[in-house]
Every structure is written in C-alpha cells, then in structure tokens.
Enzyme design. Sequence first.
Site, mmCIF file in Angstrom:
data_model
loop_
_atom_site.group_PDB
_atom_site.id
_atom_site.type_symbol
_atom_site.label_atom_id
_atom_site.label_comp_id
_atom_site.label_asym_id
_atom_site.label_seq_id
_atom_site.Cartn_x
_atom_site.Cartn_y
_atom_site.Cartn_z
ATOM 1 N N LYS A 171 -5.087 -12.618 -6.358
ATOM 2 C CA LYS A 171 -6.122 -13.074 -5.758
ATOM 3 C C LYS A 171 -7.651 -12.458 -5.677
ATOM 4 O O LYS A 171 -7.406 -11.206 -6.380
ATOM 5 C CB LYS A 171 -5.852 -13.121 -3.940
ATOM 6 C CG LYS A 171 -5.678 -11.689 -3.372
ATOM 7 C CD LYS A 171 -5.669 -11.724 -1.957
ATOM 8 C CE LYS A 171 -5.503 -10.070 -1.423
ATOM 9 N NZ LYS A 171 -5.409 -10.080 -0.171
ATOM 10 N N LYS A 217 -11.478 -7.040 -3.013
ATOM 11 C CA LYS A 217 -12.410 -5.944 -3.188
ATOM 12 C C LYS A 217 -11.484 -5.048 -3.824
ATOM 13 O O LYS A 217 -12.251 -4.084 -4.379
ATOM 14 C CB LYS A 217 -13.197 -5.610 -1.940
ATOM 15 C CG LYS A 217 -12.272 -5.432 -0.714
ATOM 16 C CD LYS A 217 -12.857 -5.924 0.493
ATOM 17 C CE LYS A 217 -11.633 -5.884 1.412
ATOM 18 N NZ LYS A 217 -12.388 -6.946 2.661
ATOM 19 N N LYS A 272 0.811 -1.302 0.058
ATOM 20 C CA LYS A 272 0.014 -0.143 -0.081
ATOM 21 C C LYS A 272 0.771 1.304 -0.078
ATOM 22 O O LYS A 272 0.341 2.261 -0.525
ATOM 23 C CB LYS A 272 -0.878 -0.090 1.138
ATOM 24 C CG LYS A 272 -2.169 -0.764 1.022
ATOM 25 C CD LYS A 272 -3.218 -0.763 2.006
ATOM 26 C CE LYS A 272 -4.279 -1.629 1.670
ATOM 27 N NZ LYS A 272 -4.961 -2.168 2.891
HETATM 28 P P1 TYM Z 1 -10.439 -9.323 5.088
HETATM 29 O O1 TYM Z 1 -11.254 -8.618 5.761
HETATM 30 O O2 TYM Z 1 -9.616 -8.817 4.217
HETATM 31 O O3 TYM Z 1 -10.619 -11.029 4.844
HETATM 32 C C1 TYM Z 1 -11.598 -11.796 5.561
HETATM 33 C C2 TYM Z 1 -11.065 -13.144 5.384
HETATM 34 O O4 TYM Z 1 -11.172 -13.407 3.974
HETATM 35 C C3 TYM Z 1 -10.015 -14.160 3.608
HETATM 36 N N1 TYM Z 1 -9.821 -13.661 2.050
HETATM 37 C C4 TYM Z 1 -9.580 -14.709 1.224
HETATM 38 N N2 TYM Z 1 -9.570 -16.075 1.286
HETATM 39 C C5 TYM Z 1 -9.131 -16.793 0.201
HETATM 40 N N3 TYM Z 1 -9.141 -16.216 -1.182
HETATM 41 C C6 TYM Z 1 -9.326 -14.888 -1.287
HETATM 42 N N4 TYM Z 1 -9.025 -14.346 -2.424
HETATM 43 C C7 TYM Z 1 -9.619 -13.958 -0.086
HETATM 44 N N5 TYM Z 1 -9.479 -12.865 0.186
HETATM 45 C C8 TYM Z 1 -9.718 -12.663 1.583
HETATM 46 C C9 TYM Z 1 -8.836 -13.584 4.494
HETATM 47 O O5 TYM Z 1 -7.663 -14.362 4.475
HETATM 48 C C10 TYM Z 1 -9.557 -13.366 5.817
HETATM 49 O O6 TYM Z 1 -9.456 -14.382 6.502
HETATM 50 N N6 TYM Z 1 -6.685 -8.688 8.763
HETATM 51 C C11 TYM Z 1 -7.930 -9.310 8.394
HETATM 52 C C12 TYM Z 1 -9.036 -9.264 9.478
HETATM 53 C C13 TYM Z 1 -8.826 -9.358 10.794
HETATM 54 C C14 TYM Z 1 -8.378 -10.574 11.407
HETATM 55 C C15 TYM Z 1 -8.130 -10.345 12.933
HETATM 56 C C16 TYM Z 1 -8.401 -11.983 10.805
HETATM 57 C C17 TYM Z 1 -8.627 -8.237 11.733
HETATM 58 N N7 TYM Z 1 -8.320 -8.987 13.071
HETATM 59 C C18 TYM Z 1 -7.930 -11.410 13.943
HETATM 60 C C19 TYM Z 1 -8.158 -12.910 11.788
HETATM 61 C C20 TYM Z 1 -8.004 -12.638 13.262
HETATM 62 C C21 TYM Z 1 -8.466 -8.964 7.058
HETATM 63 O O7 TYM Z 1 -8.088 -8.099 6.584
HETATM 64 O O8 TYM Z 1 -9.478 -9.838 6.427
#
Ligand code: TYM
Length: 334
Positions: A197, A200, A114
């Site tokens: 991947k 969004k 980013k």
């Molecule tokens: P976020 O909101 O971007 O995504 C939520 C979950 O979706 C998974 N994911 C994917 N899995 C497979 N293929 C894809 N293309 C794909 N895109 C997204 C992500 O790996 C995630 O599991 N940092 C985290 C949110 C978070 C979190 C936490 C997660 C904050 N605190 C504590 C676990 C534990 C995030 O931005 O996920």
Amino acid sequence: MSQPRVLSGIQPTNGSFHLGNYLGAVKQWVDLQKSHDAFYCVVDLHALTSSPDPKELRQNTLTSIAQLLALGIDPEQSTLFLQSQVAEHNQLGWIMECLTGFGEASRMTQFKDKSQKVGNDRIGVGVFTYPMLMAADILLYQADQVPVGEDQRQHIELTRDLATRFNSQYGKTFTIPQGYILKEGAKIYDLQDPTSKMSKSAESMSGLIEILDTPETNSKKIKSAITDTGREVHFDAAEKPGISNLLTIFSTLSGRSISDIEAEFVGKGYGDFKGAVAEVVVEYLRPVRTKTLELLDDPVHLNAILKAGAEKAEVVARKTVAEVYERIGLIARG
Ligand code: TYM
C-alpha cells in the site's frame, strides 16, 4: 428525521497527506458531509505513538487541518476538530482498554507488524492501546458510519466488538458503527512497489504521491511508476498491479469509468498512459496545494475553526461519557 452520523480521523504524521489518504478516506469525507452529520478529527494523540518532534507535530497538525479544508471539508457542514482538544477521547479510551482482552489487542496486525520490526522491548505501549483509543473516537460520537481505507478494517471490527460487548454487559449505550469502505480507492498502492500500500512509512518516497508536493515532483514520480510486462492498458489487479493502480487513480480523480479509460488507450503504449495520469493528478492537486498554503498563512482563522469544532464535538462527547460513567458505576461530580 435526523441525518445519519459519520466520524473519521487522520493522523498528522507527515507534512502532507498522500494520495492513498485522499482516495481511500478524505474524498469520501467530503462527499458524506452533504448527506450526513459529519465529525472529522485530526488524531494528534494517535500521532504521539511515533514520538514526533514537538515543533513538527504542531506544524503538521495545522497543515493537516489546512489540507482538509483545501480538499473540500466545509466547517459549516462538518464538525472539524483536534482529538487532543476534546478530553473525553482519553476518558472513554481508558474504559475501552479495560474492556479489551490482552490477547485480542495482541492480535491487531498493525501492532504485530510494528512489534516484529522494532522488538517488544522498544515498542511503545501506545502502539498497543492505539486501537482502543480509536474505538473511543468512534463510539463517543455514536457514529453510524466510518469512512476509511481498507487498512482500517480490523480496527473497525474491534470497535464493533467492544461496542457490542459494552452494550450487552451494561445495557444499550453505543451505536454499532459500520465501516464505509469503497471498492475503488480503498487501497492505493506504492507506485514503485504496487503490491504494497502507498504509505508514509515506505522505505523510499519515490512511490508516494504527496498532496502538497510540487507538480514537477509528482509528475516525475508518476511517469517513472513501475509498470508491468506487456503494453496493454488493461485492469487486472493480479497480472498488472502497476497499471491497475494507475487506472484506479485516474478513474477516481477524473470520475471516468475504468473501461472508458481503457478504451481511450487501446493501441497506445504505457508512456502515453502515464503522461495522461500525471496530468490528471497534477491538475487535480494544483489548486489544493495553493489553497493549503494560503490557509496556512492565516493561523488565526484556522484556530477559530478548531475552537468552534472542539466546542461542537465536546457537547456530543460529554453526553456519551456521562451516560457511560453512569452505566459502569462511576459517580458523577455533584
Ligand atoms: P491514517 O492517518 O494512517 O490514514 C488516514 C486514512 O487514509 C487511509 N489510507 C489509505 N487508503 C487507501 N490507500 C492507502 N494506501 C491508504 N493509506 C491510508 C486510511 O485507511 C485512513 O482511513 N487509525 C487511523 C486514524 C484514526 C481513525 C480514528 C480513523 C484514529 N481514530 C477513528 C477513523 C475513525 C489511521 O492511522 O489512519
């Protein structure tokens, strides 16, 4: 014996989750809640790093909760809550920041990507400290396992490092968590660019399957997914990334093995195959969309679930913070 604990979080960035979010993470949340003491949160504080419009953030947060319920999270089995409603996340977040090296945080790939895109003068400090807040989310609940997609692996590693560091500096306080990252579905790719991947933040939405989109739109997107040269429906991630991605989606949603699906399409073309994938996806998501819209019609019910969730989460989070404060030398309020 008590059940092992899981914790995970998801950002309420868009109105709808996408198929990668579901197959990489939320599907596992639903399975694990049956055998684990489960804590799942919508990480609205993390979403602030992208400066969302306040009205949209509020709406997207409620839509996220409704979607999690519609996808199968059961508030009787899981503690479902909003990160911002449990103040201990910020309290432990600061302590995690104090424990993290500047260089260590600078090496996190999401921050590096980013900051390269928008430049150091414009990137928010919240993007830099994001992984430390995430570590706090996990460690507050003494989670054994963290079900996430592949893109979160580095964040989990940092969390483990910080927990280990804290424990060795101040005495055993935190459970060292493990990532729960399945082989199949951990990385779902963009339908138009199957080497990136599904995300969004992609430039075009045409390769993104949104859970709440209409069946017509999703069907059209799958039928126009990029395929590879050749005609064979065969899993080969290197040579046939487009077909392999569709096979993964088909297999994880239908519960059928990849080889079984390959066998069904021997001698048939990509067109037939994409039609079948579209049908599986659309039929899987149709009731989820209906249920989400129904739940959104009753915000009082959603708020009651959130209140109960925050109350349950707070009990655990408070206990951890009290212990951490004691260990690091802060004086508890008398
Ligand atoms: P976020 O909101 O971007 O995504 C939520 C979950 O979706 C998974 N994911 C994917 N899995 C497979 N293929 C894809 N293309 C794909 N895109 C997204 C992500 O790996 C995630 O599991 N940092 C985290 C949110 C978070 C979190 C936490 C997660 C904050 N605190 C504590 C676990 C534990 C995030 O931005 O996920």
